[in-house]
Motif scaffolding. Structure first.
Motif, PDB file in Angstrom:
ATOM      1  N   ALA A  42       0.985  -1.341  -0.018  1.00  0.00           N
ATOM      2  CA  ALA A  42       0.030   0.068  -0.082  1.00  0.00           C
ATOM      3  C   ALA A  42       0.964   1.311  -0.086  1.00  0.00           C
ATOM      4  N   GLU A  45       2.334   1.899  -3.381  1.00  0.00           N
ATOM      5  CA  GLU A  45       1.290   2.149  -4.435  1.00  0.00           C
ATOM      6  C   GLU A  45       1.088   3.698  -4.175  1.00  0.00           C
ATOM      7  N   GLU A  46       1.107   3.982  -2.857  1.00  0.00           N
ATOM      8  CA  GLU A  46       0.880   5.663  -2.558  1.00  0.00           C
ATOM      9  C   GLU A  46       2.004   6.407  -3.097  1.00  0.00           C
ATOM     10  N   ASP A  49       1.800   6.908  -6.877  1.00  0.00           N
ATOM     11  CA  ASP A  49       0.668   7.905  -7.045  1.00  0.00           C
ATOM     12  C   ASP A  49       1.116   9.137  -6.899  1.00  0.00           C
ATOM     13  N   ALA A  50       1.843   9.600  -5.867  1.00  0.00           N
ATOM     14  CA  ALA A  50       2.472  11.078  -5.476  1.00  0.00           C
ATOM     15  C   ALA A  50       3.302  11.027  -6.569  1.00  0.00           C
TER      16      ALA A  50
END
Length: 64
Positions: A42, A45-46, A49-50
């Motif tokens: 997780a 993935e964050e 995305d950032a």
């Protein structure tokens, strides 16, 4: 995890604390590993995305 439960249950039924302890520790270690892996995934993935948001922001700024 089903296999882990299949090891724990007989140890509890036969009231063998040593086997139950070993089985539970193995089970809890596996659960902890799974949770750490899921948390790490997780976070990765964050971060992706950032980075993508930042790339888009800088790409949009170059077009101006």
């Amino acid at each position: 995890m089903v296999h882990e439960h299949e090891v724990i249950a007989p140890a509890l039924r036969t009231r063998d604390p040593a086997k139950a302890r070993v089985a539970m520790r193995a089970h809890l270690a596996a659960v902890l590993d799974y949770l750490l892996f899921a948390t790490e995934e997780a976070a990765i993935e964050e971060a992706r995305d950032a980075v993508e948001i930042t790339r888009r922001r800088f790409a949009a700024g170059r077009m101006v």
